[in-house]
Scaffold this active site. Structure first.
Site, PDB file in Angstrom:
ATOM      1  N   SER A  41      33.102  45.655  35.369  1.00 32.89           N
ATOM      2  CA  SER A  41      34.148  45.721  36.394  1.00 32.89           C
ATOM      3  C   SER A  41      33.556  46.096  37.747  1.00 32.89           C
ATOM      4  O   SER A  41      32.538  46.800  37.817  1.00 32.89           O
ATOM      5  CB  SER A  41      35.166  46.784  35.968  1.00 32.89           C
ATOM      6  OG  SER A  41      35.975  47.142  37.056  1.00 32.89           O
ATOM      7  N   TYR A  75      37.047  55.268  34.097  1.00 34.83           N
ATOM      8  CA  TYR A  75      37.043  53.868  33.659  1.00 34.83           C
ATOM      9  C   TYR A  75      35.757  53.164  34.138  1.00 34.83           C
ATOM     10  O   TYR A  75      35.027  52.555  33.348  1.00 34.83           O
ATOM     11  CB  TYR A  75      38.294  53.162  34.200  1.00 34.83           C
ATOM     12  CG  TYR A  75      38.253  51.667  34.083  1.00 34.83           C
ATOM     13  CD1 TYR A  75      38.409  51.044  32.852  1.00 34.83           C
ATOM     14  CD2 TYR A  75      38.019  50.864  35.207  1.00 34.83           C
ATOM     15  CE1 TYR A  75      38.357  49.661  32.737  1.00 34.83           C
ATOM     16  CE2 TYR A  75      37.968  49.487  35.110  1.00 34.83           C
ATOM     17  CZ  TYR A  75      38.127  48.889  33.874  1.00 34.83           C
ATOM     18  OH  TYR A  75      38.061  47.522  33.758  1.00 34.83           O
ATOM     19  N   LYS A 105      32.117  51.699  32.059  1.00 41.88           N
ATOM     20  CA  LYS A 105      31.522  50.356  32.162  1.00 41.88           C
ATOM     21  C   LYS A 105      30.043  50.475  32.519  1.00 41.88           C
ATOM     22  O   LYS A 105      29.202  49.743  32.007  1.00 41.88           O
ATOM     23  CB  LYS A 105      32.263  49.535  33.222  1.00 41.88           C
ATOM     24  CG  LYS A 105      33.713  49.248  32.891  1.00 41.88           C
ATOM     25  CD  LYS A 105      33.832  48.298  31.718  1.00 41.88           C
ATOM     26  CE  LYS A 105      35.260  47.944  31.396  1.00 41.88           C
ATOM     27  NZ  LYS A 105      35.390  47.085  30.216  1.00 41.88           N
TER      28      LYS A 105
HETATM   29  N1  NAD Z   1      42.099  42.330  34.270  1.00 45.56           N
HETATM   30  C1  NAD Z   1      41.264  42.634  35.248  1.00 45.56           C
HETATM   31  O1  NAD Z   1      41.560  42.452  36.439  1.00 45.56           O
HETATM   32  C2  NAD Z   1      39.916  43.208  34.908  1.00 45.56           C
HETATM   33  C3  NAD Z   1      39.050  43.548  35.985  1.00 45.56           C
HETATM   34  C4  NAD Z   1      37.798  44.083  35.671  1.00 45.56           C
HETATM   35  C5  NAD Z   1      37.408  44.245  34.346  1.00 45.56           C
HETATM   36  N2  NAD Z   1      38.259  43.924  33.339  1.00 45.56           N
HETATM   37  C6  NAD Z   1      37.826  44.132  31.952  1.00 45.56           C
HETATM   38  O2  NAD Z   1      38.072  42.949  31.207  1.00 45.56           O
HETATM   39  C7  NAD Z   1      38.460  43.254  29.866  1.00 45.56           C
HETATM   40  C8  NAD Z   1      39.760  42.551  29.548  1.00 45.56           C
HETATM   41  O3  NAD Z   1      40.765  42.971  30.475  1.00 45.56           O
HETATM   42  P1  NAD Z   1      42.272  42.495  30.280  1.00 45.56           P
HETATM   43  O4  NAD Z   1      42.955  42.581  31.576  1.00 45.56           O
HETATM   44  O5  NAD Z   1      42.282  41.231  29.515  1.00 45.56           O
HETATM   45  O6  NAD Z   1      42.800  43.688  29.356  1.00 45.56           O
HETATM   46  P2  NAD Z   1      43.912  43.642  28.197  1.00 45.56           P
HETATM   47  O7  NAD Z   1      44.398  45.033  28.010  1.00 45.56           O
HETATM   48  O8  NAD Z   1      44.907  42.572  28.469  1.00 45.56           O
HETATM   49  O9  NAD Z   1      43.052  43.200  26.930  1.00 45.56           O
HETATM   50  C9  NAD Z   1      42.259  44.107  26.213  1.00 45.56           C
HETATM   51  C10 NAD Z   1      42.441  43.772  24.744  1.00 45.56           C
HETATM   52  O10 NAD Z   1      41.571  44.616  23.977  1.00 45.56           O
HETATM   53  C11 NAD Z   1      42.282  45.074  22.845  1.00 45.56           C
HETATM   54  N3  NAD Z   1      41.653  46.339  22.441  1.00 45.56           N
HETATM   55  C12 NAD Z   1      41.553  47.465  23.166  1.00 45.56           C
HETATM   56  N4  NAD Z   1      40.879  48.403  22.465  1.00 45.56           N
HETATM   57  C13 NAD Z   1      40.543  47.832  21.278  1.00 45.56           C
HETATM   58  C14 NAD Z   1      39.851  48.282  20.138  1.00 45.56           C
HETATM   59  N5  NAD Z   1      39.373  49.526  20.053  1.00 45.56           N
HETATM   60  N6  NAD Z   1      39.665  47.434  19.110  1.00 45.56           N
HETATM   61  C15 NAD Z   1      40.159  46.163  19.158  1.00 45.56           C
HETATM   62  N7  NAD Z   1      40.832  45.674  20.224  1.00 45.56           N
HETATM   63  C16 NAD Z   1      41.031  46.509  21.260  1.00 45.56           C
HETATM   64  C17 NAD Z   1      43.716  45.231  23.309  1.00 45.56           C
HETATM   65  O11 NAD Z   1      44.634  45.198  22.235  1.00 45.56           O
HETATM   66  C18 NAD Z   1      43.855  44.042  24.247  1.00 45.56           C
HETATM   67  O12 NAD Z   1      44.323  42.896  23.553  1.00 45.56           O
HETATM   68  C19 NAD Z   1      38.547  44.786  29.789  1.00 45.56           C
HETATM   69  O13 NAD Z   1      37.366  45.272  29.197  1.00 45.56           O
HETATM   70  C20 NAD Z   1      38.636  45.206  31.242  1.00 45.56           C
HETATM   71  O14 NAD Z   1      38.077  46.487  31.437  1.00 45.56           O
HETATM   72  C21 NAD Z   1      39.507  43.406  33.602  1.00 45.56           C
END
Ligand code: NAD
Length: 326
Positions: A117, A141, A145
């Site tokens: 991130s 958070y 990462k």
């Molecule tokens: N959405 C953004 O803008 C953004 C920006 C920077 C980084 N990220 C990173 O990208 C990744 C995905 O983000 P997102 O927006 O799709 O998040 P999200 O919450 O929609 O998806 C995360 C998924 O991981 C699953 N999960 C969480 N902990 C778990 C575990 N212990 N075991 C199994 N499954 C588990 C959740 O059920 C969920 O389906 C994350 O790691 C997030 O930190 C996202």
């Protein structure tokens, strides 16, 4: 390839899994649904409900499907919650990922794409932010990462796991069937569009006295399909590369007011806007330099024009006013 996608029932992971099956990979979704949605996993993806902390289960699934590469999206994403309750995000994002890395090391799975991130940078000293900008997270958070990014170097040296850490900026937009449904929703685009859809909702801007042209914060929005594309390109470039780090951002910034205006244009009416206090820890401007990803992997943010992002998210929200809920 046989690819395990952790967090594949979530926003970015679901889109990426769907793109991978289009390219005829065998995709296994591994998600415990704590924040994801079973309906977000498309038909041709094999779904397994499980927690990444369950090392033995993960190992069995990887063996059974002869997994060759992993895309790791699973994790906690709420920045505010990470400040209030850091032990949860450390346990899931750090301990959970170490459990996954354990499996990769043991089964000699040597390809990993990790969802990092822009939060690893903290307050930027210069924009656009390049990958060699100092990392100094200002919340747990972002720290989790960074801890994993650092571990990846050692896991490469010791176990030969090649990896790419993709530092996304603001993921946004939707594809035909898959969109953003976080609970609570803290991301700007779905929040603005929810207010555009429901006349009873107002939209709050957190501060309009920043040193930017219209006083509101400037952020970099990148379409979720372009993020998926970055994953696929990074996967194909992986073998024998060690650890690579890439920003995934459009490389252009838009103010909060510009996003609101784009939402008003697409909805065809004005929104009820309130201006509240600044939130602590919100930098005025966060914009990526996407040059490295473009130069090395020939990535192009083809879908990340702001209008396209807003239009695609709007189409999805109108079709799914309650998100994935029936
Ligand atoms: N959405 C953004 O803008 C953004 C920006 C920077 C980084 N990220 C990173 O990208 C990744 C995905 O983000 P997102 O927006 O799709 O998040 P999200 O919450 O929609 O998806 C995360 C998924 O991981 C699953 N999960 C969480 N902990 C778990 C575990 N212990 N075991 C199994 N499954 C588990 C959740 O059920 C969920 O389906 C994350 O790691 C997030 O930190 C996202």
């Amino acid at each position: 390839m046989n690819i395990l996608v952790t967090g594949a029932a979530g926003y970015v992971g679901s889109v990426c899994a769907a793109e991978l099956v289009k390219q005829r990979h065998h995709v296994v979704a591994y998600d415990d649904l704590r924040a994801g949605h079973r309906q977000a996993v498309v038909d041709r993806v094999h779904f397994v409900k499980g927690d990444i902390a369950d090392t033995e289960r993960l190992k069995r699934v990887c063996k059974q499907h002869q997994i060759e590469a992993v895309m790791h999206f699973a994790g906690d994403i709420l920045v505010g919650e990470s400040v209030r309750n850091p032990r949860l995000v450390y346990r899931n994002n750090v301990c959970g990922t170490l459990s996954l890395l354990e499996v990769l090391a043991e089964l000699k799975i040597r390809r990993l794409i990790f969802s990092s991130s822009a939060a690893v940078y903290g307050e930027p000293k210069s924009v656009p932010i390049q990958e060699d900008h100092p990392t100094s997270p200002i919340n747990p958070y972002g720290e989790t990462k960074l801890v994993i990014e650092r571990a990846l170097t050692w896991y490469y040296r010791a176990y030969g796991i090649n990896s790419a850490a993709l530092r996304y900026f603001n993921a946004a937009g939707a594809t035909g069937d898959l969109g953003e449904d976080h609970r609570p929703e803290t991301h700007l685009v779905p929040r603005v569009l929810a207010a555009a859809l429901d006349p009873d909702l107002s939209f709050e801007i957190y501060g309009d006295d920043y040193p930017t042209p219209d006083g509101t914060c400037i952020r970099d929005y990148v379409h979720v399909l372009d993020i998926a594309q970055a994953h696929i390109l990074a996967l194909h470039s992986l073998s024998k590369r060690g650890v690579s780090i890439y920003n995934v951002g459009h490389g252009k910034g838009y103010s909060i007011r510009a996003v609101v205006k784009a939402a008003e244009d697409i909805a065809g009416h004005r929104l009820d806007i309130r201006v509240g206090e600044r939130r602590p820890g919100d930098p005025a401007v966060l914009v990526a330099s996407a040059r490295k990803l473009k130069r090395e992997l020939k990535w192009e943010p083809r879908n990340s024009d702001l209008k396209n992002i807003i239009r695609s998210a709007w189409v999805w929200m109108r079709k799914h006013p309650k998100g994935y809920r029936k």
